[in-house]
Scaffold this motif. Structure first.
Motif, PDB file in Angstrom:
ATOM      1  N   THR A 205     -20.433 -14.011 -17.474  1.00  0.00           N
ATOM      2  CA  THR A 205     -19.420 -13.024 -17.816  1.00  0.00           C
ATOM      3  C   THR A 205     -18.097 -13.428 -17.189  1.00  0.00           C
ATOM      4  OG1 THR A 205     -19.920 -11.636 -15.891  1.00  0.00           O
ATOM      5  CG2 THR A 205     -21.079 -11.115 -17.949  1.00  0.00           C
TER       6      THR A 205
ATOM      7  N   MET B 175     -18.452  -6.060 -22.851  1.00  0.00           N
ATOM      8  CA  MET B 175     -19.229  -4.997 -22.206  1.00  0.00           C
ATOM      9  C   MET B 175     -18.229  -4.037 -21.553  1.00  0.00           C
ATOM     10  SD  MET B 175     -22.478  -7.105 -20.672  1.00  0.00           S
ATOM     11  CE  MET B 175     -21.528  -8.096 -19.557  1.00  0.00           C
ATOM     12  N   ARG B 176     -18.163  -2.839 -22.103  1.00  0.00           N
ATOM     13  CA  ARG B 176     -17.205  -1.854 -21.623  1.00  0.00           C
ATOM     14  C   ARG B 176     -17.683  -1.220 -20.322  1.00  0.00           C
ATOM     15  NH1 ARG B 176     -16.689   2.344 -25.546  1.00  0.00           N
ATOM     16  NH2 ARG B 176     -18.845   1.894 -26.003  1.00  0.00           N
ATOM     17  N   SER B 177     -16.737  -1.012 -19.408  1.00  0.00           N
ATOM     18  CA  SER B 177     -17.038  -0.414 -18.089  1.00  0.00           C
ATOM     19  C   SER B 177     -18.228  -1.100 -17.438  1.00  0.00           C
ATOM     20  CB  SER B 177     -17.277   1.090 -18.217  1.00  0.00           C
ATOM     21  OG  SER B 177     -16.068   1.748 -18.460  1.00  0.00           O
ATOM     22  N   HIS B 178     -18.227  -2.390 -17.448  1.00  0.00           N
ATOM     23  CA  HIS B 178     -19.343  -3.188 -16.963  1.00  0.00           C
ATOM     24  C   HIS B 178     -19.424  -3.243 -15.444  1.00  0.00           C
ATOM     25  CE1 HIS B 178     -21.063  -7.359 -16.122  1.00  0.00           C
ATOM     26  NE2 HIS B 178     -22.083  -6.662 -16.534  1.00  0.00           N
TER      27      HIS B 178
ATOM     28  N   TRP C  42     -13.091   0.845 -12.978  1.00  0.00           N
ATOM     29  CA  TRP C  42     -14.054   0.285 -13.912  1.00  0.00           C
ATOM     30  C   TRP C  42     -13.355  -0.768 -14.734  1.00  0.00           C
ATOM     31  CZ3 TRP C  42     -19.011   0.846 -13.426  1.00  0.00           C
ATOM     32  CH2 TRP C  42     -19.488   1.956 -12.716  1.00  0.00           C
TER      33      TRP C  42
ATOM     34  N   ASP D  69     -13.980  -3.958 -17.872  1.00  0.00           N
ATOM     35  CA  ASP D  69     -14.807  -4.577 -18.894  1.00  0.00           C
ATOM     36  C   ASP D  69     -15.108  -6.027 -18.499  1.00  0.00           C
ATOM     37  OD1 ASP D  69     -14.279  -2.206 -20.208  1.00  0.00           O
ATOM     38  OD2 ASP D  69     -13.165  -3.128 -21.855  1.00  0.00           O
ATOM     39  N   SER D  70     -16.105  -6.606 -19.144  1.00  0.00           N
ATOM     40  CA  SER D  70     -16.414  -8.023 -19.007  1.00  0.00           C
ATOM     41  C   SER D  70     -16.710  -8.589 -20.380  1.00  0.00           C
ATOM     42  CB  SER D  70     -17.642  -8.240 -18.121  1.00  0.00           C
ATOM     43  OG  SER D  70     -17.400  -7.868 -16.798  1.00  0.00           O
TER      44      SER D  70
ATOM     45  N   LEU E  97     -19.020 -11.211 -22.424  1.00  0.00           N
ATOM     46  CA  LEU E  97     -20.346 -11.792 -22.257  1.00  0.00           C
ATOM     47  C   LEU E  97     -20.487 -13.034 -23.126  1.00  0.00           C
ATOM     48  CD1 LEU E  97     -23.320 -11.665 -21.264  1.00  0.00           C
ATOM     49  CD2 LEU E  97     -23.793 -10.211 -23.252  1.00  0.00           C
TER      50      LEU E  97
END
Length: 178
Positions: free
Chosen positions: A135, A158-161, A168, A170-171, A173
């Motif tokens: 990620t 990936m939201r709020s990962h 928070w 995102d990432s 992937l």
């Protein structure tokens, strides 16, 4: 999986076990806000760096090892220039994850891509993983490019990962299958 002297040799980088005497070299990049801006750790204080080194030096003595945090060394200069890691995230499903961190004066030279490829070969070979993912922060375009050049495929956002520095985030992937 491997003994306590894991050493992977590429064309321009060596991935080797960390040793206690790596503290100054590790701290030089781990305390750098530019290096850690997209990470979920750092910038490190000296005690953070020492704790990291204690942890990764101890990995080599762990039976049935599932994590390999390795020092990245430039073959030409023999300088420790970063770290590269591969670890099992799920034993039953043979899933793993990779990641790299590199000193800024070694960015954009293809060394992270080379290290990522070495981690993938080790993960699929020695560790017998089926799927390896990675990620990165959505704004870390250089890391996205490294992962793509190493052969990983973008799978989504990936939201709020992760909860990092009080927020928070995102990432992105990426993954590849053996």
């Amino acid at each position: 999986m491997s003994d306590d002297r894991t050493r992977l040799v590429g064309d321009r980088v060596i991935l080797r076990e960390f040793v206690e005497t790596d503290e100054t070299a590790v701290h030089s990049y781990a305390c750098d806000p530019m290096v850690t801006q997209f990470m979920n750790w750092g910038p490190n204080g000296i005690e953070d760096t020492r704790a990291f080194l204690r942890q990764v030096v101890g990995q080599g003595r762990t039976p049935h090892r599932t994590s390999f945090d390795l020092a990245m060394v430039d073959i030409e200069s023999q300088a420790l220039i970063g770290s590269a890691a591969v670890s099992v995230t799920n034993v039953e499903h043979r899933r793993g994850e990779i990641g790299c961190v590199l000193r800024p004066d070694y960015w954009s030279k293809g060394l992270a891509t080379e290290a990522a490829g070495m981690l993938l070969r080790f993960g699929f070979g020695e560790m017998q993983l089926r799927r390896i993912s990675a990620t990165c922060h959505p704004d870390n375009h250089a890391s996205s490019r490294v992962l793509e050049k190493a052969g990983l495929v973008f799978e989504g956002r990936m939201r709020s990962h992760m909860f990092v520095r009080g927020e928070w985030r995102d990432s992105l992937l990426y993954a590849v299958i053996a």
